[in-house]
Motif scaffolding. Structure first.
Motif, PDB file in Angstrom:
ATOM      1  N   GLY A 219       0.834  -1.207   0.000  1.00  0.00           N
ATOM      2  CA  GLY A 219       0.000   0.000   0.000  1.00  0.00           C
ATOM      3  C   GLY A 219       0.858   1.242   0.000  1.00  0.00           C
ATOM      4  N   ASN A 220       0.569   2.161   0.932  1.00  0.00           N
ATOM      5  CA  ASN A 220       1.386   3.375   0.996  1.00  0.00           C
ATOM      6  C   ASN A 220       2.571   3.226   1.952  1.00  0.00           C
ATOM      7  OD1 ASN A 220       0.391   3.769   3.560  1.00  0.00           O
ATOM      8  ND2 ASN A 220      -1.220   5.132   2.897  1.00  0.00           N
ATOM      9  N   GLY A 221       2.724   2.045   2.549  1.00  0.00           N
ATOM     10  CA  GLY A 221       3.899   1.747   3.350  1.00  0.00           C
ATOM     11  C   GLY A 221       3.783   1.987   4.837  1.00  0.00           C
ATOM     12  N   ARG A 222       2.601   2.332   5.320  1.00  0.00           N
ATOM     13  CA  ARG A 222       2.466   2.639   6.750  1.00  0.00           C
ATOM     14  C   ARG A 222       2.802   1.453   7.645  1.00  0.00           C
ATOM     15  NH1 ARG A 222      -2.455   5.816   5.372  1.00  0.00           N
ATOM     16  NH2 ARG A 222      -3.463   3.800   5.467  1.00  0.00           N
ATOM     17  N   THR A 223       2.237   0.278   7.349  1.00  0.00           N
ATOM     18  CA  THR A 223       2.501  -0.859   8.246  1.00  0.00           C
ATOM     19  C   THR A 223       3.928  -1.376   8.063  1.00  0.00           C
ATOM     20  OG1 THR A 223       1.461  -2.436   6.723  1.00  0.00           O
ATOM     21  CG2 THR A 223       0.100  -1.534   8.496  1.00  0.00           C
ATOM     22  N   TYR A 224       4.447  -1.308   6.852  1.00  0.00           N
ATOM     23  CA  TYR A 224       5.852  -1.683   6.628  1.00  0.00           C
ATOM     24  C   TYR A 224       6.751  -0.787   7.485  1.00  0.00           C
ATOM     25  CZ  TYR A 224      10.385  -1.992   4.299  1.00  0.00           C
ATOM     26  OH  TYR A 224      11.723  -2.126   4.033  1.00  0.00           O
ATOM     27  N   ASP A 225       6.492   0.516   7.474  1.00  0.00           N
ATOM     28  CA  ASP A 225       7.275   1.455   8.269  1.00  0.00           C
ATOM     29  C   ASP A 225       7.127   1.156   9.760  1.00  0.00           C
ATOM     30  OD1 ASP A 225       8.940   3.876   8.418  1.00  0.00           O
ATOM     31  OD2 ASP A 225       7.156   4.775   9.338  1.00  0.00           O
ATOM     32  N   HIS A 226       5.920   0.804  10.183  1.00  0.00           N
ATOM     33  CA  HIS A 226       5.675   0.459  11.582  1.00  0.00           C
ATOM     34  C   HIS A 226       6.485  -0.780  11.974  1.00  0.00           C
ATOM     35  CE1 HIS A 226       3.318   0.594  15.289  1.00  0.00           C
ATOM     36  NE2 HIS A 226       3.152  -0.718  15.185  1.00  0.00           N
ATOM     37  N   LEU A 227       6.489  -1.774  11.097  1.00  0.00           N
ATOM     38  CA  LEU A 227       7.255  -2.989  11.387  1.00  0.00           C
ATOM     39  C   LEU A 227       8.760  -2.699  11.433  1.00  0.00           C
ATOM     40  CD1 LEU A 227       5.272  -5.591   9.281  1.00  0.00           C
ATOM     41  CD2 LEU A 227       5.361  -5.413  11.790  1.00  0.00           C
ATOM     42  N   ARG A 228       9.251  -1.868  10.521  1.00  0.00           N
ATOM     43  CA  ARG A 228      10.673  -1.492  10.554  1.00  0.00           C
ATOM     44  C   ARG A 228      11.017  -0.811  11.871  1.00  0.00           C
ATOM     45  NH1 ARG A 228      12.092   1.948   5.302  1.00  0.00           N
ATOM     46  NH2 ARG A 228      10.518   3.191   6.356  1.00  0.00           N
ATOM     47  N   ASP A 229      10.115   0.032  12.348  1.00  0.00           N
ATOM     48  CA  ASP A 229      10.327   0.743  13.602  1.00  0.00           C
ATOM     49  C   ASP A 229      10.348  -0.225  14.778  1.00  0.00           C
ATOM     50  OD1 ASP A 229      10.346   3.355  15.182  1.00  0.00           O
ATOM     51  OD2 ASP A 229       8.556   2.357  16.007  1.00  0.00           O
ATOM     52  N   ARG A 230       9.442  -1.183  14.784  1.00  0.00           N
ATOM     53  CA  ARG A 230       9.322  -2.124  15.894  1.00  0.00           C
ATOM     54  C   ARG A 230      10.357  -3.255  15.837  1.00  0.00           C
ATOM     55  NH1 ARG A 230       6.187   1.628  17.042  1.00  0.00           N
ATOM     56  NH2 ARG A 230       4.220   1.333  18.143  1.00  0.00           N
ATOM     57  N   LEU A 231      10.856  -3.540  14.632  1.00  0.00           N
ATOM     58  CA  LEU A 231      11.793  -4.651  14.437  1.00  0.00           C
ATOM     59  C   LEU A 231      13.057  -4.168  13.708  1.00  0.00           C
ATOM     60  CD1 LEU A 231       9.138  -7.269  13.266  1.00  0.00           C
ATOM     61  CD2 LEU A 231      10.338  -7.280  15.476  1.00  0.00           C
ATOM     62  N   PRO A 232      13.783  -3.244  14.309  1.00  0.00           N
ATOM     63  CA  PRO A 232      14.965  -2.713  13.614  1.00  0.00           C
ATOM     64  C   PRO A 232      15.982  -3.821  13.332  1.00  0.00           C
ATOM     65  CG  PRO A 232      14.954  -2.023  15.916  1.00  0.00           C
ATOM     66  CD  PRO A 232      13.642  -2.700  15.661  1.00  0.00           C
ATOM     67  N   GLY A 233      16.501  -3.803  12.123  1.00  0.00           N
ATOM     68  CA  GLY A 233      17.505  -4.776  11.724  1.00  0.00           C
ATOM     69  C   GLY A 233      16.956  -6.102  11.228  1.00  0.00           C
ATOM     70  N   TRP A 234      15.652  -6.307  11.321  1.00  0.00           N
ATOM     71  CA  TRP A 234      15.056  -7.562  10.862  1.00  0.00           C
ATOM     72  C   TRP A 234      14.872  -7.520   9.350  1.00  0.00           C
ATOM     73  CZ3 TRP A 234      11.871 -11.344  13.799  1.00  0.00           C
ATOM     74  CH2 TRP A 234      12.173 -11.337  15.165  1.00  0.00           C
ATOM     75  N   GLU A 235      14.907  -8.696   8.742  1.00  0.00           N
ATOM     76  CA  GLU A 235      14.576  -8.811   7.326  1.00  0.00           C
ATOM     77  C   GLU A 235      13.057  -8.806   7.190  1.00  0.00           C
ATOM     78  OE1 GLU A 235      17.775 -11.315   4.884  1.00  0.00           O
ATOM     79  OE2 GLU A 235      16.604 -12.521   6.309  1.00  0.00           O
ATOM     80  N   ILE A 236      12.556  -7.851   6.427  1.00  0.00           N
ATOM     81  CA  ILE A 236      11.119  -7.759   6.161  1.00  0.00           C
ATOM     82  C   ILE A 236      10.949  -7.835   4.650  1.00  0.00           C
ATOM     83  CG2 ILE A 236       9.008  -6.402   6.407  1.00  0.00           C
ATOM     84  CD1 ILE A 236      10.379  -5.013   8.836  1.00  0.00           C
ATOM     85  N   PHE A 237      10.343  -8.919   4.196  1.00  0.00           N
ATOM     86  CA  PHE A 237      10.109  -9.131   2.773  1.00  0.00           C
ATOM     87  C   PHE A 237       8.702  -8.674   2.430  1.00  0.00           C
ATOM     88  CE2 PHE A 237      13.554 -11.964   3.795  1.00  0.00           C
ATOM     89  CZ  PHE A 237      14.383 -11.854   2.696  1.00  0.00           C
ATOM     90  N   VAL A 238       8.601  -7.879   1.373  1.00  0.00           N
ATOM     91  CA  VAL A 238       7.344  -7.242   0.992  1.00  0.00           C
ATOM     92  C   VAL A 238       6.865  -7.798  -0.343  1.00  0.00           C
ATOM     93  CG1 VAL A 238       6.278  -5.045   0.382  1.00  0.00           C
ATOM     94  CG2 VAL A 238       7.928  -5.144   2.258  1.00  0.00           C
ATOM     95  N   PHE A 239       5.568  -8.048  -0.408  1.00  0.00           N
ATOM     96  CA  PHE A 239       4.911  -8.507  -1.627  1.00  0.00           C
ATOM     97  C   PHE A 239       3.895  -7.442  -2.017  1.00  0.00           C
ATOM     98  CE2 PHE A 239       6.519 -12.075   0.624  1.00  0.00           C
ATOM     99  CZ  PHE A 239       6.923 -12.974  -0.343  1.00  0.00           C
ATOM    100  N   GLU A 240       4.063  -6.884  -3.208  1.00  0.00           N
ATOM    101  CA  GLU A 240       3.176  -5.804  -3.664  1.00  0.00           C
ATOM    102  C   GLU A 240       2.993  -5.893  -5.173  1.00  0.00           C
ATOM    103  OE1 GLU A 240       0.633  -3.095  -4.061  1.00  0.00           O
ATOM    104  OE2 GLU A 240       1.340  -3.253  -2.002  1.00  0.00           O
TER     105      GLU A 240
END
Length: 164
Positions: A38-59
């Protein structure tokens, strides 16, 4: 209820469920999946809560805020029916958390996507993984998890993959 009030309640429920899931996986190594940038809000939230983690995105097609677009190596772009199966080789059985925000506003299309995503997501999940979803999903091997107190039933959904 106004559409604005409904949107606010949905976002509040989303945040509460995401924060619950982050606490559940905090001590577990493994990647996180974000289905629907989407516009990246939850991705940004996850990055904030899980710094340094690998977050793979499907869009399907990236149109997020420029600050909320993952690096190419973490982005699976294209139709989810193609991109999710393409993640099997690198991610099979490794993801400790998935957030699925796949509602389209089109009830029929959302039902088709939900029916596909449950079985396609299951092989990517590690034993004990948690799934946070805006839709009710049928994920083989997963069971529903009670929602946190501040989330109304049906507003959001939580699942956990059974331990092996």
């Amino acid at each position: 209820m106004s559409r604005l009030d409904s949107a606010i309640r949905r976002l509040q429920a989303q945040r509460v469920c995401l924060d619950w899931a982050v606490a559940e996986i905090a001590a577990r190594p493994g990647p996180v999946l974000e289905l629907g940038l989407g516009n990246g809000r939850t991705y940004d939230h996850l990055r904030d809560r899980l710094p340094g983690w690998e977050i793979f995105v499907f869009e399907r097609q990236v149109a997020a805020h420029p600050d909320c677009i993952p690096e190419d190596r973490y982005l699976f772009e294209g139709d989810i029916r193609d991109s999710l199966p393409s993640a099997l080789a690198p991610l099979r059985g490794r993801a400790v958390m998935a957030h699925c925000d796949i509602g389209t506003g089109d009830t029929a299309l959302t039902a088709v996507l939900s029916a596909f995503i449950g079985p396609a997501l299951a092989p990517l999940l590690a034993p004990g993984a948690v799934v946070v979803a805006d839709q009710a999903l049928t994920i083989p091997g997963c069971r529903p998890v009670p929602l946190p107190d501040r989330v109304n039933p049906g507003r959001y959904h939580l699942f956990r993959l059974d331990e092996a």
